[in-house]
Structure formats: C-alpha cells, structure tokens
Scaffold this motif. Structure first.
Motif, mmCIF file in Angstrom:
data_model
loop_
_atom_site.group_PDB
_atom_site.id
_atom_site.type_symbol
_atom_site.label_atom_id
_atom_site.label_comp_id
_atom_site.label_asym_id
_atom_site.label_seq_id
_atom_site.Cartn_x
_atom_site.Cartn_y
_atom_site.Cartn_z
ATOM 1 N N TYR A 1 0.838 -1.201 0.000
ATOM 2 C CA TYR A 1 0.000 0.000 0.000
ATOM 3 C C TYR A 1 0.876 1.255 0.000
ATOM 4 O O TYR A 1 0.684 2.182 0.798
ATOM 5 N N SER A 2 1.836 1.272 -0.897
ATOM 6 C CA SER A 2 2.791 2.375 -0.916
ATOM 7 C C SER A 2 2.143 3.708 -1.268
ATOM 8 O O SER A 2 2.742 4.770 -1.050
ATOM 9 N N GLU A 3 0.919 3.676 -1.790
ATOM 10 C CA GLU A 3 0.239 4.921 -2.152
ATOM 11 C C GLU A 3 -0.076 5.780 -0.927
ATOM 12 O O GLU A 3 -0.350 6.975 -1.067
ATOM 13 N N ILE A 4 -0.061 5.189 0.269
ATOM 14 C CA ILE A 4 -0.336 5.982 1.465
ATOM 15 C C ILE A 4 0.942 6.313 2.227
ATOM 16 O O ILE A 4 0.872 6.813 3.359
ATOM 17 N N ASN A 5 2.107 6.061 1.620
ATOM 18 C CA ASN A 5 3.371 6.367 2.295
ATOM 19 C C ASN A 5 3.580 7.869 2.457
ATOM 20 O O ASN A 5 2.978 8.686 1.749
ATOM 21 N N SER A 6 4.471 8.204 3.367
ATOM 22 C CA SER A 6 4.774 9.613 3.640
ATOM 23 C C SER A 6 5.556 10.241 2.497
ATOM 24 O O SER A 6 6.317 9.562 1.785
ATOM 25 N N ASN A 7 5.386 11.542 2.340
ATOM 26 C CA ASN A 7 6.184 12.332 1.404
ATOM 27 C C ASN A 7 7.497 12.682 2.125
ATOM 28 O O ASN A 7 7.597 13.715 2.797
ATOM 29 N N ILE A 8 8.471 11.815 1.992
ATOM 30 C CA ILE A 8 9.690 11.924 2.802
ATOM 31 C C ILE A 8 10.413 13.239 2.534
ATOM 32 O O ILE A 8 10.928 13.886 3.464
ATOM 33 N N ASP A 9 10.465 13.656 1.282
ATOM 34 C CA ASP A 9 11.150 14.917 0.966
ATOM 35 C C ASP A 9 10.497 16.091 1.688
ATOM 36 O O ASP A 9 11.193 16.976 2.223
ATOM 37 N N ALA A 10 9.165 16.119 1.721
ATOM 38 C CA ALA A 10 8.457 17.218 2.376
ATOM 39 C C ALA A 10 8.699 17.192 3.882
ATOM 40 O O ALA A 10 8.917 18.241 4.511
ATOM 41 N N TRP A 11 8.673 16.015 4.479
ATOM 42 C CA TRP A 11 8.893 15.922 5.919
ATOM 43 C C TRP A 11 10.326 16.286 6.289
ATOM 44 O O TRP A 11 10.572 16.944 7.313
ATOM 45 N N ALA A 12 11.274 15.858 5.461
ATOM 46 C CA ALA A 12 12.669 16.215 5.735
ATOM 47 C C ALA A 12 12.867 17.725 5.635
ATOM 48 O O ALA A 12 13.563 18.338 6.464
ATOM 49 N N ALA A 13 12.235 18.345 4.629
ATOM 50 C CA ALA A 13 12.349 19.803 4.481
ATOM 51 C C ALA A 13 11.725 20.516 5.665
ATOM 52 O O ALA A 13 12.267 21.524 6.162
ATOM 53 N N PHE A 14 10.586 20.008 6.145
ATOM 54 C CA PHE A 14 9.955 20.622 7.309
ATOM 55 C C PHE A 14 10.842 20.491 8.546
ATOM 56 O O PHE A 14 11.007 21.457 9.310
ATOM 57 N N ALA A 15 11.422 19.301 8.751
ATOM 58 C CA ALA A 15 12.280 19.099 9.921
ATOM 59 C C ALA A 15 13.455 20.065 9.919
ATOM 60 O O ALA A 15 13.842 20.602 10.964
ATOM 61 N N ARG A 16 14.022 20.306 8.744
ATOM 62 C CA ARG A 16 15.170 21.223 8.652
ATOM 63 C C ARG A 16 14.750 22.685 8.794
ATOM 64 O O ARG A 16 15.586 23.539 9.112
ATOM 65 N N GLY B 1 16.595 -0.868 6.507
ATOM 66 C CA GLY B 1 17.163 -0.575 5.203
ATOM 67 C C GLY B 1 18.020 0.671 5.219
ATOM 68 O O GLY B 1 18.208 1.328 6.256
ATOM 69 N N PRO B 2 18.531 1.058 4.067
ATOM 70 C CA PRO B 2 19.369 2.256 3.990
ATOM 71 C C PRO B 2 18.563 3.517 4.263
ATOM 72 O O PRO B 2 17.355 3.585 4.001
ATOM 73 N N LEU B 3 19.242 4.509 4.774
ATOM 74 C CA LEU B 3 18.598 5.781 5.076
ATOM 75 C C LEU B 3 18.410 6.574 3.790
ATOM 76 O O LEU B 3 19.357 6.786 3.031
ATOM 77 N N PRO B 4 17.182 7.022 3.494
ATOM 78 C CA PRO B 4 16.969 7.833 2.289
ATOM 79 C C PRO B 4 17.843 9.094 2.324
ATOM 80 O O PRO B 4 18.087 9.659 3.401
ATOM 81 N N PRO B 5 18.320 9.557 1.172
ATOM 82 C CA PRO B 5 19.182 10.753 1.146
ATOM 83 C C PRO B 5 18.540 11.960 1.808
ATOM 84 O O PRO B 5 19.236 12.759 2.451
ATOM 85 N N ALA B 6 17.218 12.102 1.688
ATOM 86 C CA ALA B 6 16.556 13.273 2.264
ATOM 87 C C ALA B 6 16.656 13.299 3.789
ATOM 88 O O ALA B 6 16.571 14.372 4.401
ATOM 89 N N LEU B 7 16.827 12.133 4.410
ATOM 90 C CA LEU B 7 16.878 12.068 5.869
ATOM 91 C C LEU B 7 18.288 12.141 6.429
ATOM 92 O O LEU B 7 18.463 12.136 7.660
ATOM 93 N N GLN B 8 19.279 12.196 5.555
ATOM 94 C CA GLN B 8 20.659 12.262 6.031
ATOM 95 C C GLN B 8 20.862 13.504 6.897
ATOM 96 O O GLN B 8 20.466 14.609 6.539
ATOM 97 N N GLY B 9 21.485 13.314 8.053
ATOM 98 C CA GLY B 9 21.763 14.428 8.953
ATOM 99 C C GLY B 9 20.674 14.713 9.963
ATOM 100 O O GLY B 9 20.879 15.516 10.876
ATOM 101 N N LEU B 10 19.494 14.082 9.838
ATOM 102 C CA LEU B 10 18.416 14.278 10.801
ATOM 103 C C LEU B 10 18.521 13.233 11.905
ATOM 104 O O LEU B 10 19.080 12.143 11.727
#
Length: 616
Positions: free
Chosen positions: A255-270, A290-299
């Motif tokens: 059900y990947s259609e309900i997954n989070s918008n990781i880029d948007a959340w990472a931008a908000f966190a920063r 699994g591996p850490l998505p690039p958008a989450l690096q440093g968080l």
C-alpha cells in the motif's frame, strides 16, 4: 435509500492464523522476560530470536496447547473495598478470523477495557484466537512470518499498555478457545461472541466514536514507567530543553500509495528553529533496517521507537507534538488525551481503505475532526506537502501557547458532531452495532426520542436476521413509537427531520416523506441527503428529468456519497444515457469499493457489450 444488508464498506477482509503452540504472558519483575507454561513446569526465557525459532513460542504446549487459571464463576465472586468484583477477570477475545494483525488492535483493547469498567471487574485477560484453516487471509499484504512477528512484537506489547491487563494468551488452535469461553462465565468481550460467530468491527474507531457520542471516555493506555524513564533519559541527552517534534514516517512496501512524502517531511524538519525545536524521526518498522533515504541524512533518527511498542508509546507521551500521515502507529495517539498530534492525508483515492465511505464507516466525516474533543488532536485532510505541514504546525503551536494543554474543549469553530447525525451515518454505512448503541443512548437519556425510534426502525429493516418477520416486527414497533412520540413536535432540527422522513419513506408513506424533504430544502437548498432521497422518490414515480436534476445537485453538494452516484446512474439509464450512467457507476465505486450494486451494474453492462460485439 435502498439498503444493502450485510455489506461491509471498509474493504477489510478476514484473517486466518495457524499457530503451532500457546504462550501465556504475565507481568513480572523482569519486563524483558516471558513465562511459557509447559505442563506443571514454568520456564522463563529471554525474548530473543532464539527463544522463538518458529511461530510464537519455543516449546510445545500440552493438553491442547493451553494453559490458564480458572476464571472465577458468578457464585464465588467477591467485592473489594472499591466495590469491584475480584473473583473474575474480563476475557477479551481478539479473534484473528475477524480482525487484523495491526495497530487497530488498540481500538479493540480500549473498547474491551471500557466493557470491563462497566462490569466492575478489576482486570482483563486478552486471548488471541487463531482463525480456522492453514493461513491468514489470502489477500493480506503481509506474509505469514510477518504476521507471526507482529503477534510477538506488536499485539502482545500493545496489551500491556493498558494498566488493567493482567494476562495475554495466544492459542495454537481455534478449538482451544472453548474451555476459556466456558470458564469465563459470560464475562467476555465482544458481547455475544461465539467461536462459530465472531463479532466483526470491534477493532475499528467506529466503536470509540460511538462511545464518545454517548458521553463515554474509554480507558486510555499508559506507557510503562520504565519505558518513560528510558525515553526521558534519551531526550535529556538530545533535546537539551527544546520542544521535541516527533515525525512518524510510513515507508512500507505494501500500500505504498499511502506512504509519507519523505522529501516534504525532511524539508519541514530542517526548517524548524534549532534553538527552539528538536525534530525526531521515527521510521517505518520494516524500513528501519534498510538504507537511510538521502533526504533524511543528517536528521536525528530514533530507531528504538520503530521496534519497541512501549518505547514508541512513551515517546508519543513525552514529546511536544507528534506529526504523521494516517498510519497504524498514530492509532495509539488517538486514544490518549495527553498526546498532541497532527495527522495529514487521510483521504486517498488510490487506496480502497482510505476512500470516503470506508472512512465514514469509521465514524469520520470527510473534512471533520475526531470525536475526542481534544483541541490538540488534529486531522488535516490535505496532502503532506511542505507548505501544508508548516502552516498546520504554526497554527497548532499558536494554539498550544495560548491555551492550557489540559483543556478538553473542542477546537474553536469545530463543534462536536451531533450524536444523531453520527448514528445516521454509521447506519447508512452498515455499522449497525455502533449506530444501535447511539440510538439506544438517545432513548435512555430522552434526547431526540422520536428520531431515535425511527433510526432503530430503519436499522432493524436493514439488519439481516435469522427470523425475517421478527426484524419486521421490531422495526414496526419502533416506527409506531416514533410516530406516537413525534406527533407533538413542531420544528424539528434537520437531523430529526431526515430520520423522520426516511422512516416514512421506508414504510411507504411517500407523500409525508416528500413534504419533509421539501421543507428541509426550503431552508437549505443544498442539503445533500434531502436532495438525494427526494431524487430517489422522483425516479421511482417516473419523473426522470426531475430525478436527474435533484441527484446532480446532491452529488455536487456532497461528492463523497456512493449511493447518490449510484441512483444518479440509475436515472441516466432510464433516460437512455448508458455511457454517462457507466461513468457514475464508477464514481460510486470510487467512493465505496464494496458497492455491490454498482459493481453488478457495471459487470452487466460489460457483459452486454461483449455479447453485442460477438454477435456483430
């Protein structure tokens, strides 16, 4: 409206679970330990991978794979100083043939604990009963090993979050539940549970919403003190006095259609001011390996909260604000008034469980808020875009800073939904038990009594029953009571008028129903339910053009009602517009994937088209 008895609009399916043994868990001095009973010997093993090489336990169970102490009977119960019955515990049966292996179990536990409190019992024992057959529901996304893992690492720890829980047992075979049900001596939840007839829908927010509508506050979970101490120690090292904002991500492979918008959340966190806030990321349990998505690096990532339910619960209680899209772990926060959260992106057309009718059947109105009444429990029906996340975060912070966090008043401008309206929506989406609970509460409290009788009359007509004429008699009884009680009021509200008109319509008093609908429309020309039902009346008396006009206005006013699209398609068929009708049948299925009448019409139209092509 036409009723569809037995229809389950959520699309949630049946589950099955083959378990090779039974495990009985009890709290002890060592929270990391598990007691597994084997004959007369009690062995204590560590909760590790090696302790569970297969299924849920390490040792086979004897005597039917079952260990339990006899539940006290009604004859030997005693009352303690608080007036509670001490000789008996509530047996909360979570039947895996009618409920999922997910965080939805938290709703079941809250309802079970509420039932325990009503009975005056001091504790509850949770019993997991496997489904018949060899496996889980075939269409479930998770495989069998994943579901077994969830039993051990999700459902069992969830039970211990409720202070009244004094035992958890997982059975190896369905038949092993019989002695438990016999010894429980009627102190069983769900009420009316039978091994041959599981009670559906007890794992849904629907029941919680109905209890809130009746003025009840179900017992809440509490993170264990040890887990809270660990989380506080972690926060004292990282937060340094800052406000902690927990962002829970969904990154599942199903059900990947309900997954989070990781880029948007990472931008908000920063974007948060690092002097005031600390953003903490809790990744999806399966994705955390699994591996850490690039958008989450440093968080800052908190991996322990992804894997340990008690740590997750403690983090949600201790943080300043939790944020996420609609996913399973957020169900925990729904049940705890101490938690503050914002949930985004609940309405998702691509996911059959996140469409309008399934959501409405849960007790949620599209665009509305939870029935908890907390000003810091916020649903945002927009996508999790960066600008939306930031806007809602700023709004919540402003409200927290200007309002005492312990208040239970609804949000300004967001009133609690009337109980009668919620009951009608639950009845129309075939959540009969929850709707009946609200109607009976209204009768008991002498509120909207005539409308409640009318609602029960229609509910019994739409409820399948072994004895058909019995439900007709029950329906007739409530209809007559409604007529007697309703003859005195002069200006009923819209909700009362809609219940009255529909009851008159169902009992063939079409003229009276039509007059009520038109009176409603004279006050509010875009009242969707009145337009819809009046359109059905016009269609059945042959006024096709009028019906199409009314039903078009209905779907314009409320674009989320599957039945309105279905009846509009029926009117278009009569008008000789099959292509437009097919489009509206599809729109009905978009709102409610389990709309069997729309599905049958489309299948019939497709078969007819194929037959014509074959002849040509």
């Amino acid at each position: 409206m036409e009723s569809r008895p037995g229809l389950r609009p959520t699309g949630l399916a049946r589950f099955a679970l083959p378990l090779p043994f039974a495990a009985s868990v009890a709290p002890g001095s060592d929270p990391a330990g598990l007691k597994i009973h084997f004959a007369c010997v009690t062995l204590k093993v560590s909760l590790s991978h090696h302790a569970f090489p297969r299924g849920f336990g390490a040792v086979p169970a004897t005597k039917g794979g079952l260990h339990h102490s006899k539940m006290g009977s009604s004859q030997d119960q005693s009352l303690n100083a608080e007036g509670r019955r001490t000789g008996q515990a509530l047996l909360a049966v979570y039947d895996l043939s009618a409920a999922p292996v997910s965080f939805d179990c938290a709703f079941f536990l809250a309802l079970a604990d509420l039932h325990r409190r009503r009975l005056g019992l001091a504790s509850m024992h949770v019993l997991f009963v496997p489904a018949p057959g060899e496996g889980f529901w075939d269409h479930e996304a998770l495989d069998i090993d994943d579901r077994r893992w969830r039993i051990r690492n999700l459902l069992t720890p969830l039970c211990w979050l409720w202070p009244s829980c004094r035992g958890v047992t997982v059975l190896p075979k369905r038949e092993d539940a019989r002695p438990w049900l016999r010894d429980a001596d009627r102190a069983v939840f769900p009420v009316g549970y039978r091994l041959a007839r599981p009670v559906p829908d007890t794992f849904m927010w629907t029941g919680i919403a109905a209890e809130h509508a009746c003025g009840e506050m179900p017992p809440t979970w509490q993170a264990p003190p040890s887990a809270r101490a660990l989380v506080r120690r972690w926060l004292s090292t990282h937060a340094l006095g800052r406000r902690v904002v927990v962002i829970t991500l969904r990154e599942a492979g199903y059900y990947s259609e309900i997954n989070s918008n990781i880029d948007a959340w990472a931008a908000f966190a920063r974007s948060l001011d690092p002097q005031l806030y600390l953003s903490v990321i809790v990744r999806d349990t399966t994705a955390s390996f699994g591996p850490l998505p690039p958008a989450l690096q440093g968080l800052l990532i908190f991996p322990e909260a992804s894997l340990n339910v008690e740590i997750r619960a403690a983090l949600y209680e201790e943080c300043f604000l939790g944020m996420s899209v609609g996913n399973g772990p957020m169900n925990l926060q729904w049940l705890n008034p101490q938690c503050r959260f914002i949930i985004f992106r609940l309405l998702i057309e691509e996911n059959f469980r996140s469409r309008p009718t399934p959501l409405r059947s849960m007790g949620l109105e599209i665009g509305g808020q939870l029935s908890t009444g907390s000003p810091f429990h916020r649903l945002v029906w927009e996508d999790d875009r960066s600008d939306v996340i930031k806007r809602e975060f700023d709004r919540m912070v402003a409200e927290i800073d200007h309002q005492a966090p312990t208040t239970s008043e609804p949000l300004p401008g967001i009133a609690r939904e009337p109980a009668l309206r919620l009951a009608r929506r639950l009845r129309e989406t075939h959540r009969m038990a929850a709707a009946r609970r609200i109607y009976r509460h209204l009768l008991a409290t002498r509120q909207n009594r005539a409308a409640a009788h009318y609602g029960l009359s229609m509910l019994y007509l739409a409820t399948p029953h072994r004895f058909r004429y019995w439900r007709y008699l029950k329906s007739l009884y409530h209809y007559v009571r409604g007529r007697l009680l309703g003859s005195g009021f002069r200006q009923p509200g819209v909700d009362e008028a809609l219940e009255t008109a529909e009851a008159r319509q169902r009992w063939r008093n079409i003229g009276a129903a039509e007059r009520i609908y038109r009176a409603i429309l004279s006050q509010d020309g875009m009242q969707a339910t009145a337009l819809h039902r009046l359109g059905v009346i016009a269609l059945r008396r042959g006024a096709t053009d009028e019906a199409i006009n009314l039903l078009n206005r209905a779907v314009t006013s409320d674009p989320f009602t599957a039945d309105a699209y279905y009846h509009l398609a029926e009117a278009l068929i009569v008008a000789g517009r099959p292509q437009d009708a097919a489009r509206h049948y599809r729109l009905a299925l978009n709102q409610d994937p389990s709309h069997i009448l729309a599905r049958a019409r489309l299948d019939a139209m497709a078969a007819s088209a194929e037959q014509k092509d074959a002849v040509a």
